[in-house]
Design a protein around this motif. Structure first.
Motif, PDB file in Angstrom:
ATOM      1  N   ASP A  80       0.732  -1.189   0.035  1.00  0.00           N
ATOM      2  CA  ASP A  80       0.033   0.089   0.173  1.00  0.00           C
ATOM      3  C   ASP A  80       0.946   1.317  -0.215  1.00  0.00           C
ATOM      4  O   ASP A  80       1.762   1.382   0.865  1.00  0.00           O
ATOM      5  N   PRO A  81       0.845   2.119  -1.102  1.00  0.00           N
ATOM      6  CA  PRO A  81       1.430   3.404  -1.088  1.00  0.00           C
ATOM      7  C   PRO A  81       1.619   4.092   0.334  1.00  0.00           C
ATOM      8  O   PRO A  81       2.503   4.796   0.695  1.00  0.00           O
ATOM      9  N   ALA A  82       0.604   4.171   1.127  1.00  0.00           N
ATOM     10  CA  ALA A  82       0.132   4.840   2.322  1.00  0.00           C
ATOM     11  C   ALA A  82       1.280   4.282   3.394  1.00  0.00           C
ATOM     12  O   ALA A  82       1.948   4.904   4.146  1.00  0.00           O
ATOM     13  N   ASP A  83       1.452   2.743   3.175  1.00  0.00           N
ATOM     14  CA  ASP A  83       2.331   2.278   4.083  1.00  0.00           C
ATOM     15  C   ASP A  83       3.908   2.527   4.002  1.00  0.00           C
ATOM     16  O   ASP A  83       4.705   2.640   4.634  1.00  0.00           O
ATOM     17  N   LEU A  84       4.097   2.368   2.430  1.00  0.00           N
ATOM     18  CA  LEU A  84       5.237   2.927   1.979  1.00  0.00           C
ATOM     19  C   LEU A  84       5.654   4.295   2.481  1.00  0.00           C
ATOM     20  O   LEU A  84       6.942   4.486   2.805  1.00  0.00           O
ATOM     21  N   SER A  95       7.615  12.167   1.124  1.00  0.00           N
ATOM     22  CA  SER A  95       7.105  11.560  -0.225  1.00  0.00           C
ATOM     23  C   SER A  95       5.593  12.093  -0.598  1.00  0.00           C
ATOM     24  O   SER A  95       4.931  12.444   0.470  1.00  0.00           O
ATOM     25  N   GLU A  96       5.205  11.774  -1.783  1.00  0.00           N
ATOM     26  CA  GLU A  96       3.827  12.243  -2.187  1.00  0.00           C
ATOM     27  C   GLU A  96       3.063  10.849  -2.801  1.00  0.00           C
ATOM     28  O   GLU A  96       3.647  10.347  -3.562  1.00  0.00           O
ATOM     29  N   ILE A  97       1.845  10.694  -2.562  1.00  0.00           N
ATOM     30  CA  ILE A  97       1.182   9.795  -3.381  1.00  0.00           C
ATOM     31  C   ILE A  97       0.570  10.602  -4.509  1.00  0.00           C
ATOM     32  O   ILE A  97      -0.158  11.471  -4.439  1.00  0.00           O
ATOM     33  N   ARG A  98       0.974   9.879  -5.762  1.00  0.00           N
ATOM     34  CA  ARG A  98       0.507  10.476  -6.950  1.00  0.00           C
ATOM     35  C   ARG A  98      -0.397   9.393  -7.920  1.00  0.00           C
ATOM     36  O   ARG A  98      -0.201   8.441  -7.621  1.00  0.00           O
ATOM     37  N   SER A  99      -1.248   9.988  -8.565  1.00  0.00           N
ATOM     38  CA  SER A  99      -2.299   9.178  -9.291  1.00  0.00           C
ATOM     39  C   SER A  99      -1.650   9.349 -10.833  1.00  0.00           C
ATOM     40  O   SER A  99      -1.242  10.300 -11.220  1.00  0.00           O
ATOM     41  N   ASP A 100      -2.258   8.327 -11.605  1.00  0.00           N
ATOM     42  CA  ASP A 100      -1.671   8.222 -13.113  1.00  0.00           C
ATOM     43  C   ASP A 100      -0.324   8.745 -13.361  1.00  0.00           C
ATOM     44  O   ASP A 100      -0.281   9.497 -14.256  1.00  0.00           O
ATOM     45  N   THR A 101       0.620   8.225 -12.977  1.00  0.00           N
ATOM     46  CA  THR A 101       1.983   8.668 -13.386  1.00  0.00           C
ATOM     47  C   THR A 101       2.323   7.954 -14.504  1.00  0.00           C
ATOM     48  O   THR A 101       3.053   8.239 -15.332  1.00  0.00           O
ATOM     49  N   LYS A 107      -1.923   4.247  -8.641  1.00  0.00           N
ATOM     50  CA  LYS A 107      -1.328   5.114  -7.316  1.00  0.00           C
ATOM     51  C   LYS A 107       0.300   4.812  -7.164  1.00  0.00           C
ATOM     52  O   LYS A 107       0.876   3.860  -7.356  1.00  0.00           O
ATOM     53  N   ALA A 108       1.330   5.966  -7.288  1.00  0.00           N
ATOM     54  CA  ALA A 108       2.606   5.664  -7.101  1.00  0.00           C
ATOM     55  C   ALA A 108       3.136   6.833  -6.154  1.00  0.00           C
ATOM     56  O   ALA A 108       2.424   7.505  -5.795  1.00  0.00           O
ATOM     57  N   ILE A 119      12.101   9.646  -7.768  1.00  0.00           N
ATOM     58  CA  ILE A 119      11.925   8.200  -7.754  1.00  0.00           C
ATOM     59  C   ILE A 119      10.524   8.048  -7.791  1.00  0.00           C
ATOM     60  O   ILE A 119       9.802   8.380  -6.782  1.00  0.00           O
ATOM     61  N   GLU A 120       9.874   7.106  -8.498  1.00  0.00           N
ATOM     62  CA  GLU A 120       8.572   6.526  -8.417  1.00  0.00           C
ATOM     63  C   GLU A 120       8.651   5.189  -8.216  1.00  0.00           C
ATOM     64  O   GLU A 120       9.280   4.523  -8.744  1.00  0.00           O
ATOM     65  N   LEU A 121       7.750   4.828  -7.074  1.00  0.00           N
ATOM     66  CA  LEU A 121       7.553   3.433  -6.590  1.00  0.00           C
ATOM     67  C   LEU A 121       6.027   3.167  -7.047  1.00  0.00           C
ATOM     68  O   LEU A 121       5.139   3.880  -6.405  1.00  0.00           O
TER      69      LEU A 121
END
Ligand SMILES: [Fe+2]
Length: 309
Positions: A80-84, A95-101, A107-108, A119-121
């Motif tokens: 889950d990006p929120a856990d990361l 860090s920032e959670i982004r949509s549709d990268t 979510k990335a 860096i995008e994960l």
């Protein structure tokens, strides 16, 4: 390292890179006709390119300078990006959670490395078919990214502690090879004044694909500046040339593999210097097992030095 109870991030695969370029059409033509990527999607000033295996590989964006701006990696499924994000926060990284990268990536998690690359994960992505026939070499995949950094040791530690990379080899104090999977390296860091790209490497299938690559480069007047050569660290067979923006591009095949991290050595191969071949620090020359050494231009590595703006 367990960071305050949060899951440690472990990058699994290199996915794609983003470049800005003032010569986006020349870049597009090169990546289509030489490297063999196909256009997946195109909008004003932004082009997504993928391999014949339908993996997004390269994003070209129109920009004032030619530079690598972003590197995207795949992490374990179902993270889950929120856990990361919490895990990064516990290491002091915003860090920032982004949509549709990227297509199919809902979510990335996005943050900056110490040298200013984005860096995008993400854990979810979709195969993307090119909307045109693949031409050129139809490379197998984006294999590795080599970046300059003022302090390779510090940057390697960041990639180890924050993203779970392991050191595969060092060359003295000046070059570090890092792996995130069985292949010897997905990232390299070379000592330099800033974080600019050192080289970008695409994987070929085999020796006949390499032969085809050398013929295609020659036919199109791309001078081969190093190789064919079988390297020491990684033991890949490689050739290098400059792309139209003056960045060094490597084409390679037959890289060392560490199939079992617990064993801690690379699968034995005849040309290994050590038995077993374990991660080590390489000192002095020659390092290459065989082949043609680098032309002077190949070791300068800087577009500015070649008059590219
Ligand atoms: Fe390389």
């Amino acid at each position: 390292m367990n960071s305050g109870g949060h899951e440690m991030i472990k990058v699994k695969r290199l996915r794609h890179v983003t470049f800005t370029s003032p010569n986006i059409e020349a870049q597009l033509d090169y990546y289509q006709s030489i490297i063999g990527l196909g256009v997946i999607q195109r909008s004003d000033g932004r082009i997504l390119l993928g391999t014949e295996s339908e993996e997004l590989t390269l994003v070209l964006e129109r920009g004032a300078a030619s530079q690598l701006t972003s590197i995207a990696y795949e992490v374990a499924p179902n993270l889950d990006p929120a856990d990361l994000q919490k895990s990064l926060a516990s290491l002091g990284i915003k860090s920032e959670i982004r949509s549709d990268t990227a297509p199919g990536t809902a979510k990335a998690l996005v943050f900056d490395d110490p040298d200013g690359h984005r860096i995008e994960l993400f854990s979810r992505w979709e195969f993307c078919k090119a909307v045109e026939p693949i031409r050129g070499l139809a490379v197998a995949k984006l294999g590795h990214v080599a970046l300059h950094t003022p302090d390779p040791g510090r940057t390697a530690k960041f990639f180890g502690d924050v993203l779970g990379f392991r050191v595969s080899d060092r060359i003295e104090e000046n070059f570090v090879f890092l792996r995130c999977g069985p292949e010897h390296h997905a990232m390299n860091f070379a000592r330099g004044t800033d974080g600019r790209l050192h080289h970008l490497a695409f994987e070929l299938r085999d020796a006949s694909h390499m032969h085809q690559a050398c013929d295609l480069l020659g036919r199109n007047k791309f001078q081969i500046l190093w190789g064919p050569v079988r390297h020491g660290p990684g033991h890949n067979v490689a050739v290098y040339h400059y792309n139209p923006d003056g960045y060094l591009i490597e084409l390679y095949y037959s890289m060392d593999l560490m199939l079992d991290e617990e064993l801690g050595y690379f699968e034995p191969r005849p040309w290994h210097h050590d038995r077993p071949q374990r991660p080590k620090t390489w000192i002095g020359l020659p390092r290459d097992v065989w082949g043609v050494g680098p032309a002077k231009e190949a070791t300068e590595f800087s577009p500015e030095m070649r008059g590219v703006k």
